[in-house]
Design a protein around this motif. Structure first.
Motif, short mmCIF file in Angstrom:
data_model
loop_
_atom_site.label_atom_id
_atom_site.label_comp_id
_atom_site.label_asym_id
_atom_site.label_seq_id
_atom_site.Cartn_x
_atom_site.Cartn_y
_atom_site.Cartn_z
N SER A 1 0.47 -0.59 14.98
CA SER A 1 0.31 -1.52 16.34
C SER A 1 1.06 -0.21 17.40
CB SER A 1 0.97 -2.64 16.31
OG SER A 1 2.60 -2.36 16.19
N GLU A 2 0.48 -0.50 18.65
CA GLU A 2 1.01 0.27 19.67
C GLU A 2 2.66 0.24 19.95
OE1 GLU A 2 -0.71 2.73 21.45
OE2 GLU A 2 -2.46 2.20 20.20
N ASP B 1 -5.31 7.49 13.69
CA ASP B 1 -6.50 6.39 13.57
C ASP B 1 -5.79 5.20 12.54
OD1 ASP B 1 -8.35 7.94 14.90
OD2 ASP B 1 -8.88 8.90 13.02
N SER B 2 -4.52 5.48 12.22
CA SER B 2 -4.16 4.46 11.53
C SER B 2 -3.77 3.16 12.00
CB SER B 2 -2.71 4.95 10.71
OG SER B 2 -1.72 4.89 11.95
N PRO B 3 -3.58 2.05 11.31
CA PRO B 3 -3.53 0.79 11.64
C PRO B 3 -2.12 0.49 12.31
CG PRO B 3 -3.20 0.59 9.36
CD PRO B 3 -3.62 2.19 9.54
N LYS C 1 -5.09 11.32 10.95
CA LYS C 1 -5.06 10.14 10.19
C LYS C 1 -4.02 9.15 10.87
CE LYS C 1 -6.41 12.26 6.00
NZ LYS C 1 -5.93 12.68 4.59
N CYS D 1 3.47 -3.41 12.26
CA CYS D 1 4.15 -3.78 13.40
C CYS D 1 5.62 -3.30 13.19
CB CYS D 1 4.09 -5.02 14.14
SG CYS D 1 4.71 -6.35 12.84
N SER E 1 -4.15 -7.38 11.38
CA SER E 1 -4.38 -6.25 10.76
C SER E 1 -3.69 -4.97 11.27
CB SER E 1 -5.96 -5.97 10.91
OG SER E 1 -6.19 -5.45 12.35
N LYS E 2 -2.68 -5.03 11.79
CA LYS E 2 -1.77 -3.88 12.28
C LYS E 2 -0.44 -3.99 11.60
CE LYS E 2 -4.85 -1.99 15.18
NZ LYS E 2 -5.23 -0.92 15.17
N PHE F 1 3.46 -7.09 9.12
CA PHE F 1 2.09 -6.89 9.68
C PHE F 1 1.89 -8.05 10.66
CE2 PHE F 1 1.94 -5.58 5.22
CZ PHE F 1 1.07 -4.54 5.35
N LYS G 1 3.85 3.56 18.69
CA LYS G 1 2.71 4.64 18.34
C LYS G 1 3.04 5.88 18.84
CE LYS G 1 -1.91 4.84 16.51
NZ LYS G 1 -3.28 3.82 16.59
#
Length: 112
Positions: A15-16, A11-13, A8, A95, A92-93, A89, A31
Motif C-alpha cells: 500500500s502507498e 510493482d509489488s502489492p 519487483k 499495509c 489486496s494490499k 493486509f 512505499k
C-alpha cells in the motif's frame, strides 16, 4: 539485476502508506521510503540475498505470519538468521510488516 529487483518492489502489492519495521528497530513509512531503502540496500551490488526461505506460513483475510531463514551478504560480511514476519493486509494490499529475529544457531542448555 538491481533494476529488475527494484521493478519487483515498485510493482509489488504494498500500500502507498505501508508501515515496515525491521527486526533491529528501523522503521519505514510509505512505499516511497521502502523503495529508497531497497535501492540503498542493493547498492553496492556486492550486497546480496543468498537465500530467503519461508518455512511456515499462515494467512487469513487480514493477517499473515511467515517464519523464514535469511542468508545474506552485506558490506562484505556474510550472515544468517531466522525470523518471523507479521504482515497485515488491507484488501489486496500489504499495509504493515513487522519483523522479529531469532538466532539461527540453536542449542539446548539442559541437554546432557
Amino acid at each position: 539485476m538491481a533494476d529488475q529487483r527494484h521493478q519487483k518492489v515498485t510493482d509489488s502489492p504494498l500500500s502507498e502508506d505501508i508501515s515496515y519495521t525491521e527486526c533491529y528497530g528501523a522503521q519505514y513509512q510509505g512505499k516511497a521510503e521502502i523503495e529508497k531503502w531497497f535501492r540503498q540496500w542493493n547498492h553496492p551490488v556486492e550486497n546480496k540475498v543468498k537465500s530467503w526461505t519461508v518455512d511456515k506460513s499462515y494467512v487469513d483475510k487480514e493477517t499473515g505470519f511467515f517464519t523464514w531463514t535469511f542468508h545474506y551478504v552485506y558490506n562484505g560480511e556474510e550472515n544468517i538468521f531466522d525470523g518471523l514476519s507479521l504482515v497485515k493486509f488491507s484488501g489486496s494490499k500489504i499495509c504493515e510488516i513487522q519483523e522479529f529475529e531469532q538466532k539461527h544457531e540453536k542449542f539446548r542448555p539442559f541437554l546432557k
